[in-house]
Motif scaffolding. Structure first.
Motif, PDB file in Angstrom:
ATOM      1  N   LEU A 185     -30.306 -61.734  15.992  1.00 46.95           N
ATOM      2  CA  LEU A 185     -29.896 -62.925  16.720  1.00 46.95           C
ATOM      3  C   LEU A 185     -28.756 -62.648  17.695  1.00 46.95           C
ATOM      4  CD1 LEU A 185     -30.020 -65.501  13.785  1.00 46.95           C
ATOM      5  CD2 LEU A 185     -31.791 -64.936  15.429  1.00 46.95           C
ATOM      6  N   ASP A 186     -28.090 -61.506  17.534  1.00 46.74           N
ATOM      7  CA  ASP A 186     -27.002 -61.159  18.453  1.00 46.74           C
ATOM      8  C   ASP A 186     -27.514 -60.813  19.838  1.00 46.74           C
ATOM      9  OD1 ASP A 186     -25.094 -61.581  16.544  1.00 46.74           O
ATOM     10  OD2 ASP A 186     -25.131 -59.512  15.827  1.00 46.74           O
ATOM     11  N   THR A 187     -28.805 -60.482  19.932  1.00 46.07           N
ATOM     12  CA  THR A 187     -29.353 -60.182  21.255  1.00 46.07           C
ATOM     13  C   THR A 187     -30.345 -61.284  21.670  1.00 46.07           C
ATOM     14  OG1 THR A 187     -31.000 -58.812  20.179  1.00 46.07           O
ATOM     15  CG2 THR A 187     -29.102 -57.667  21.090  1.00 46.07           C
ATOM     16  N   ALA A 188     -30.191 -62.461  21.092  1.00 50.08           N
ATOM     17  CA  ALA A 188     -31.085 -63.571  21.432  1.00 50.08           C
ATOM     18  C   ALA A 188     -30.388 -64.549  22.378  1.00 50.08           C
ATOM     19  CB  ALA A 188     -31.510 -64.294  20.154  1.00 50.08           C
ATOM     20  N   VAL A 189     -31.220 -65.324  23.055  1.00 49.68           N
ATOM     21  CA  VAL A 189     -30.726 -66.365  23.969  1.00 49.68           C
ATOM     22  C   VAL A 189     -31.288 -67.692  23.452  1.00 49.68           C
ATOM     23  CG1 VAL A 189     -30.928 -67.268  26.324  1.00 49.68           C
ATOM     24  CG2 VAL A 189     -30.629 -64.810  25.939  1.00 49.68           C
ATOM     25  N   TYR A 190     -30.451 -68.694  23.357  1.00 50.88           N
ATOM     26  CA  TYR A 190     -30.877 -69.992  22.827  1.00 50.88           C
ATOM     27  C   TYR A 190     -30.874 -71.028  23.940  1.00 50.88           C
ATOM     28  CZ  TYR A 190     -29.859 -67.595  18.549  1.00 50.88           C
ATOM     29  OH  TYR A 190     -29.851 -66.671  17.547  1.00 50.88           O
ATOM     30  N   THR A 191     -31.929 -71.792  23.930  1.00 53.60           N
ATOM     31  CA  THR A 191     -31.988 -72.862  24.932  1.00 53.60           C
ATOM     32  C   THR A 191     -32.859 -73.995  24.369  1.00 53.60           C
ATOM     33  OG1 THR A 191     -32.421 -73.327  27.260  1.00 53.60           O
ATOM     34  CG2 THR A 191     -33.990 -71.869  26.171  1.00 53.60           C
ATOM     35  N   THR A 192     -33.039 -75.018  25.174  1.00 53.31           N
ATOM     36  CA  THR A 192     -33.876 -76.128  24.694  1.00 53.31           C
ATOM     37  C   THR A 192     -35.341 -75.764  24.868  1.00 53.31           C
ATOM     38  OG1 THR A 192     -33.897 -77.140  26.839  1.00 53.31           O
ATOM     39  CG2 THR A 192     -32.140 -77.838  25.338  1.00 53.31           C
ATOM     40  N   ILE A 193     -36.175 -76.456  24.156  1.00 55.26           N
ATOM     41  CA  ILE A 193     -37.607 -76.161  24.228  1.00 55.26           C
ATOM     42  C   ILE A 193     -38.170 -76.482  25.622  1.00 55.26           C
ATOM     43  CG2 ILE A 193     -38.680 -78.333  23.426  1.00 55.26           C
ATOM     44  CD1 ILE A 193     -40.019 -76.319  21.230  1.00 55.26           C
ATOM     45  N   GLU A 194     -37.540 -77.446  26.310  1.00 53.07           N
ATOM     46  CA  GLU A 194     -37.995 -77.769  27.683  1.00 53.07           C
ATOM     47  C   GLU A 194     -37.734 -76.599  28.620  1.00 53.07           C
ATOM     48  OE1 GLU A 194     -36.266 -79.980  25.873  1.00 53.07           O
ATOM     49  OE2 GLU A 194     -37.945 -81.371  25.534  1.00 53.07           O
ATOM     50  N   THR A 195     -36.527 -76.072  28.549  1.00 51.02           N
ATOM     51  CA  THR A 195     -36.170 -74.958  29.438  1.00 51.02           C
ATOM     52  C   THR A 195     -37.049 -73.746  29.168  1.00 51.02           C
ATOM     53  OG1 THR A 195     -33.901 -75.738  29.444  1.00 51.02           O
ATOM     54  CG2 THR A 195     -34.254 -73.484  30.185  1.00 51.02           C
ATOM     55  N   ILE A 196     -37.260 -73.441  27.894  1.00 51.10           N
ATOM     56  CA  ILE A 196     -38.042 -72.236  27.583  1.00 51.10           C
ATOM     57  C   ILE A 196     -39.496 -72.418  28.010  1.00 51.10           C
ATOM     58  CG2 ILE A 196     -38.790 -72.718  25.190  1.00 51.10           C
ATOM     59  CD1 ILE A 196     -37.934 -69.841  24.508  1.00 51.10           C
ATOM     60  N   ARG A 197     -39.977 -73.658  27.973  1.00 50.42           N
ATOM     61  CA  ARG A 197     -41.371 -73.872  28.413  1.00 50.42           C
ATOM     62  C   ARG A 197     -41.515 -73.649  29.922  1.00 50.42           C
ATOM     63  NH1 ARG A 197     -42.760 -78.540  24.050  1.00 50.42           N
ATOM     64  NH2 ARG A 197     -44.003 -77.206  22.688  1.00 50.42           N
ATOM     65  N   GLN A 198     -40.468 -74.000  30.685  1.00 48.57           N
ATOM     66  CA  GLN A 198     -40.504 -73.703  32.125  1.00 48.57           C
ATOM     67  C   GLN A 198     -40.625 -72.198  32.322  1.00 48.57           C
ATOM     68  OE1 GLN A 198     -37.115 -75.250  34.317  1.00 48.57           O
ATOM     69  NE2 GLN A 198     -37.127 -77.094  33.027  1.00 48.57           N
ATOM     70  N   MET A 199     -39.829 -71.462  31.534  1.00 47.86           N
ATOM     71  CA  MET A 199     -39.884 -69.999  31.637  1.00 47.86           C
ATOM     72  C   MET A 199     -41.269 -69.492  31.275  1.00 47.86           C
ATOM     73  SD  MET A 199     -36.406 -68.922  29.667  1.00 47.86           S
ATOM     74  CE  MET A 199     -34.842 -69.677  29.996  1.00 47.86           C
ATOM     75  N   GLU A 211     -52.833 -65.414  29.501  1.00 44.53           N
ATOM     76  CA  GLU A 211     -53.379 -66.741  29.770  1.00 44.53           C
ATOM     77  C   GLU A 211     -54.121 -67.235  28.543  1.00 44.53           C
ATOM     78  OE1 GLU A 211     -55.134 -68.072  33.565  1.00 44.53           O
ATOM     79  OE2 GLU A 211     -54.826 -65.975  34.146  1.00 44.53           O
ATOM     80  N   GLY A 212     -54.216 -68.473  28.419  1.00 43.10           N
ATOM     81  CA  GLY A 212     -54.920 -68.998  27.259  1.00 43.10           C
ATOM     82  C   GLY A 212     -53.995 -69.812  26.400  1.00 43.10           C
ATOM     83  N   TYR A 213     -52.684 -69.498  26.500  1.00 43.77           N
ATOM     84  CA  TYR A 213     -51.724 -70.327  25.789  1.00 43.77           C
ATOM     85  C   TYR A 213     -51.428 -71.548  26.638  1.00 43.77           C
ATOM     86  CZ  TYR A 213     -50.559 -66.421  22.685  1.00 43.77           C
ATOM     87  OH  TYR A 213     -50.600 -65.427  21.782  1.00 43.77           O
ATOM     88  N   ASP A 214     -51.509 -72.709  26.034  1.00 43.46           N
ATOM     89  CA  ASP A 214     -51.034 -73.895  26.744  1.00 43.46           C
ATOM     90  C   ASP A 214     -49.586 -74.073  26.312  1.00 43.46           C
ATOM     91  OD1 ASP A 214     -50.417 -76.262  27.835  1.00 43.46           O
ATOM     92  OD2 ASP A 214     -51.983 -77.443  26.822  1.00 43.46           O
ATOM     93  N   VAL A 215     -48.708 -73.528  27.137  1.00 45.02           N
ATOM     94  CA  VAL A 215     -47.312 -73.487  26.705  1.00 45.02           C
ATOM     95  C   VAL A 215     -46.717 -74.876  26.526  1.00 45.02           C
ATOM     96  CG1 VAL A 215     -46.841 -71.211  27.645  1.00 45.02           C
ATOM     97  CG2 VAL A 215     -46.497 -73.213  29.069  1.00 45.02           C
ATOM     98  N   SER A 216     -47.272 -75.838  27.212  1.00 42.81           N
ATOM     99  CA  SER A 216     -46.684 -77.179  27.103  1.00 42.81           C
ATOM    100  C   SER A 216     -46.960 -77.817  25.750  1.00 42.81           C
ATOM    101  CB  SER A 216     -47.212 -78.086  28.221  1.00 42.81           C
ATOM    102  OG  SER A 216     -48.605 -78.227  28.057  1.00 42.81           O
ATOM    103  N   THR A 217     -47.961 -77.285  25.038  1.00 40.46           N
ATOM    104  CA  THR A 217     -48.264 -77.870  23.730  1.00 40.46           C
ATOM    105  C   THR A 217     -48.151 -76.848  22.601  1.00 40.46           C
ATOM    106  OG1 THR A 217     -50.596 -77.352  24.005  1.00 40.46           O
ATOM    107  CG2 THR A 217     -49.895 -79.561  24.700  1.00 40.46           C
ATOM    108  N   SER A 218     -47.659 -75.640  22.947  1.00 41.77           N
ATOM    109  CA  SER A 218     -47.576 -74.609  21.908  1.00 41.77           C
ATOM    110  C   SER A 218     -46.153 -74.469  21.374  1.00 41.77           C
ATOM    111  CB  SER A 218     -48.013 -73.250  22.468  1.00 41.77           C
ATOM    112  OG  SER A 218     -49.368 -73.303  22.813  1.00 41.77           O
ATOM    113  N   VAL A 219     -46.056 -73.949  20.163  1.00 36.08           N
ATOM    114  CA  VAL A 219     -44.770 -73.595  19.559  1.00 36.08           C
ATOM    115  C   VAL A 219     -44.951 -72.256  18.848  1.00 36.08           C
ATOM    116  CG1 VAL A 219     -43.913 -75.953  19.246  1.00 36.08           C
ATOM    117  CG2 VAL A 219     -45.303 -74.873  17.451  1.00 36.08           C
ATOM    118  N   SER A 220     -43.825 -71.637  18.455  1.00 40.61           N
ATOM    119  CA  SER A 220     -43.912 -70.337  17.770  1.00 40.61           C
ATOM    120  C   SER A 220     -43.671 -70.449  16.278  1.00 40.61           C
ATOM    121  CB  SER A 220     -42.879 -69.367  18.343  1.00 40.61           C
ATOM    122  OG  SER A 220     -43.111 -69.168  19.700  1.00 40.61           O
TER     123      SER A 220
END
Lengths: 400, 229
Positions: A185-199, A211-220
C-alpha cells in the motif's frame, strides 16, 4: 582511576592487532543483534500495520484475481493487478448471504509508468459514500472529502513541486501522503471510484486495458463488514459457494502472514541468538586467553604495589573499552547495512516490513550495545576470576 | 625501622597421584636492618624466592608474621598491604618484567604513578636511576627493544624510584655481564648506605662481598653463614 585509564589505553594501543580482533568480535555480536532485532521488529510492525489497514472482515474478489495480480500481491508486494467483475454479478454473489452488515466496492487499476516512480503503481478507487476501510486511516492525514481528481499517495511515492500526477491523461492533485505501512500500500494511489473510472476509460481507449470491461459498471473487490453475531469465516464460506467470486477473511490473511512472519522471525531470532552466543563465547575465550598470556604482567604490577582490585579494574577497563567500541562500531555498521537495504529485505521476505519508530530504533541501539556489553561483562567475570585465582608470587618466578 | 619476619613458613600442596604437602620454607626468623645488605644464597628450588615473596607481602605465609616498621603486614587487607608495598618496598622480581606497552621511562615511573601524580623530583630521580644502571639513553625505547641485561637494569631502577625503605631483589644480576653486575651491586650497596634494608636473593658469589649478612637456604631451611665461609 586516572592511572588505570592511562595504562589501559596504552595497553590497548600498543597491542593493535589484539585490540582490533577483540573489537571485531564485539562488533560482530552487536551487528547481529541490532540487524536481527530491526528485521524482527520491522516484521512485527509491518504485520500490525497490515492488520490495521485491512479494515474489512471479508474481502471478495473475482475468481480470476487468484491468478492475475491477486489481492495479497497488491496488499503485500505492491505488485499491480487489474481484475474486474460487474457490480451486477457481485450483487448476485452477495445477495441473500446472511451476516453482511456493510459492503463497499473498490476498483483497482495498474498505472503505466508515472513521473514519480520507476515502476507501475496500483491505483485504488473507493466509494466515499460506503467506504469503511480506507477512509478511517486516510483521515489521519486528510480529513476532508476527496474531490474529483484528488488523490492520496502512499509513503513511497515521491512528491513533486506541483503536487500533481497524471494517470491515463487524467491530471490528479495530490492532497496528502499517507504514513508508511511497510506493505504494498506504500506504493499505491487512492482516489474516488469516479476518478479511477475516468482513468480506466482512458486506459481502454489507450489500449492499456483489455476491451470488454465495462468500466462504468465494473469493480475489482468488495469489502465486507460482518454483522455482530456472525462469523466471518462462515460468511466467506457462503460467498465462496457462489459463482465467479472468491472470498477470503481478513483473519486468514493476517494469520497466514503472521504464520509466515513467525517462521521468519523465529529463524532470524534463532540465528541472532546463535551468532550472539558464538560471539560471546569467542569474546569470553579470547579475553581469558589474553588474561592467561598476561598473568606475569599482572604479577609484576602486584609486585610494584598494585592491589588485586586494581588489576581487576585494569582488566575490566580494557574489556569494557574494547566491547563498548566494538558494540558502537557494530551497531553503526549494522545500521549502514540494514536501513538502506530495507526494500531488498522486504522483497526477499515477501512479508509486511515496516521500520519501527525512531524511539524503538533508539532502544534497539541501546539493547544491542547492552547485549554486547553483557558478553564483555561475562568474559570479564571469567578473566577476573582467573586473575584472582593466580598467585602473583608464583607468576613472578622466571619459569612461570 | 627494620623488616622483620617471625616464624614464617610456607607449605604448598602438591597435587599429584598422592596428594601431599611440602615445606617450601620451614619456620624461620629473619631481620633486615636498615643500612644493611643481606644476601640469601642457595640452589634453584631451595625456597629463596618463596621467602622473598612472603617478605614482600605478595605471598601469605602458612605460619608466622612479617613486620614493616613494626606493623604486621598480613594483618592488613590486600588494598592496604599493596599500598604499603608500593610505598615501602622495592621488589626486583626474577626474569624479564618490563611492561611491553610502556617505554623504559614509563616503566620506571609506574610505581610512582600508581597512587598519585608524578612530581618533577620523581622524574629527575628516574632519570638518575636510569643513568646509574647504564640505560639512560634507552629511556624512550620499549622493553622488546632491550636485551635481557638491560631489562634487568630497568627493573632495578623501577624498584628504587619510590625510595623504598626495603629493597627485595631476586637474582638482580642474573643476566648481567661483570661490569654491569658490579654497577648494580654498587647501586644496591649505596641504597643500603642511604638507609634502606636490602635483601638480595642470589646464587652468585660476587654479591657476597657487598653483603653485611649472608644466609644460606637449603631445602627450605634458612641458616646464617659466616662471611669467611
Amino acid at each position: 582511576m586516572k592511572f588505570i585509564f592511562a595504562l589501559a589505553r596504552k595497553n590497548l594501543i600498543k597491542k593493535p592487532y589484539r585490540t582490533l580482533a577483540m573489537i571485531l568480535l564485539a562488533a560482530l555480536a552487536a551487528f547481529t543483534v541490532f540487524a536481527g532485532s530491526i528485521v524482527v521488529l520491522s516484521l512485527n510492525n509491518g504485520l500490525k500495520s497490515y492488520g490495521e489497514r485491512l479494515g474489512a472482515d471479508v474481502m471478495v474478489v473475482p475468481s480470476e484475481a487468484r491468478t492475475s495480480g491477486s489481492f495479497d500481491d497488491i496488499l503485500l508486494q505492491g505488485i499491480t493487478g487489474n481484475y474486474y467483475i460487474t457490480e451486477a454479478q457481485l450483487n448476485r454473489a452477495l445477495s441473500g448471504v446472511e451476516g453482511i452488515e456493510k459492503v463497499s466496492t473498490q476498483f483497482y487499476l495498474a498505472s503505466v509508468t508515472a513521473s514519480c516512480c520507476s515502476s507501475k503503481l496500483q491505483i485504488i478507487g473507493f466509494d466515499p459514500e460506503t467506504d469503511f476501510t480506507v477512509q478511517p486511516w486516510i483521515r489521519e492525514r486528510y480529513s476532508e472529502s476527496l474531490g474529483d481528481g484528488d488523490i492520496i499517495v502512499g509513503a513511497d511515492i515521491t512528491l513533486n513541486s506541483s503536487m500533481t500526477l497524471q494517470f491515463y491523461n487524467v491530471k490528479c492533485k495530490i492532497v496528502a501522503r499517507l504514513d508508511k505501512t511497510g506493505t504494498g500500500l506504500d506504493t499505491a494511489v487512492y482516489t474516488t471510484i469516479e476518478t479511477i473510472r475516468q482513468m480506466a476509460e482512458n486506459a481502454v481507449i489507450l489500449e492499456h486495458l483489455t476491451e470488454g470491461y465495462d468500466v462504468s459498471t465494473s469493480v475489482s473487490a468488495a469489502m465486507i463488514k460482518v454483522a455482530d453475531g456472525f462469523d466471518a469465516q462462515s460468511v466467506a464460506g457462503k460467498i465462496n459457494g457462489r459463482k465467479g467470486v472468491k472470498a477470503t477473511t481478513a483473519q486468514s490473511y493476517v494469520s497466514g502472514v503472521a504464520s509466515g512472519l513467525n517462521n521468519v522471525a523465529g529463524a532470524i531470532g534463532a540465528m541472532v541468538a546463535v551468532v550472539w552466543l558464538l560471539a560471546a563465547a569467542l569474546i569470553v575465550v579470547s579475553f581469558v586467553m589474553v588474561c592467561n598470556e598476561r598473568m606475569k604482567e599482572f604479577a609484576v604490577l602486584r609486585a610494584m604495589g598494585a592491589s588485586s582490585s586494581m588489576n581487576a579494574k585494569l582488566l575490566l577497563t580494557e574489556i569494557f573499552a574494547v566491547t563498548a567500541i566494538g558494540a558502537v562500531t557494530g551497531v553503526i555498521f549494522s545500521a549502514i547495512v540494514t536501513f538502506p537495504l530495507t526494500s531488498l529485505i522486504k522483497s526477499a521476505l515477501s512479508l509486511p516490513y515496516l521500520l519501527p519508530s525512531f524511539w524503538a530504533i533508539a532502544l534497539t541501539v541501546l539493547g544491542a550495545i547492552a547485549a554486547t556489553l553483557v558478553a564483555g561483562a561475562v568474559s570479564a567475570l571469567f578473566a577476573v576470576a582467573r586473575l584472582n585465582r593466580s598467585d602473583a608470587g608464583l607468576m613472578l618466578r622466571e619459569d612461570a | 625501622m627494620p623488616l622483620k619476619a617471625e616464624n614464617i613458613s610456607k607449605t604448598f600442596i602438591r597435587n599429584g597421584k598422592n596428594t601431599n604437602s611440602f615445606y617450601a620454607v620451614e619456620e624461620t626468623d629473619l631481620l633486615l636492618e636498615n643500612g644493611t645488605v643481606t644476601a640469601v644464597v642457595g640452589r634453584s628450588g631451595s625456597g629463596k624466592t618463596t621467602l622473598l615473596n612472603m617478605l614482600s607481602g605478595l605471598l601469605t605465609p602458612t605460619s608466622g608474621k612479617v613486620f614493616y616498621d613494626g606493623e604486621d603486614v598480613y594483618s592488613f587487607d590486600d588494598d592496604v598491604r599493596s599500598k604499603l608495598r608500593n610505598k615501602s618496598v622495592g621488589v626486583i622480581p626474577q626474569g624479564q618484567t618490563g611492561l611491553k606497552s610502556l617505554t623504559v621511562y614509563e616503566n620506571v615511573l609506574l610505581p610512582a604513578e600508581m597512587y598519585g601524580s608524578v612530581s618533577e623530583e620523581i622524574k629527575e630521580r628516574a632519570d638518575e636511576l636510569l643513568k646509574a644502571v647504564g640505560i639512560g639513553s634507552l629511556k624512550d625505547e620499549y622493553p622488546n627493544e632491550l636485551s635481557g641485561g638491560e631489562l634487568r637494569r630497568m627493573a632495578i631502577a623501577r624498584a628504587l624510584v619510590n625510595k623504598p625503605s626495603f629493597v627485595l631483589a631476586d637474582e638482580p644480576t642474573g643476566d648481567l655481564d661483570d661490569e654491569n653486575t658490579l654497577a648494580v651491586l654498587k647501586l644496591l650497596r649505596s641504597v643500603a648506605d642511604q638507609g634502606a634494608a636490602v635483601l638480595i636473593v642470589t646464587h652468585e658469589k660476587d654479591t657476597l662481598t657487598f653483603a653485611d649478612k649472608v644466609y644460606k637456604m637449603d631445602a627450605g631451611k634458612l641458616s646464617e653463614v659466616k662471611k669467611e665461609e
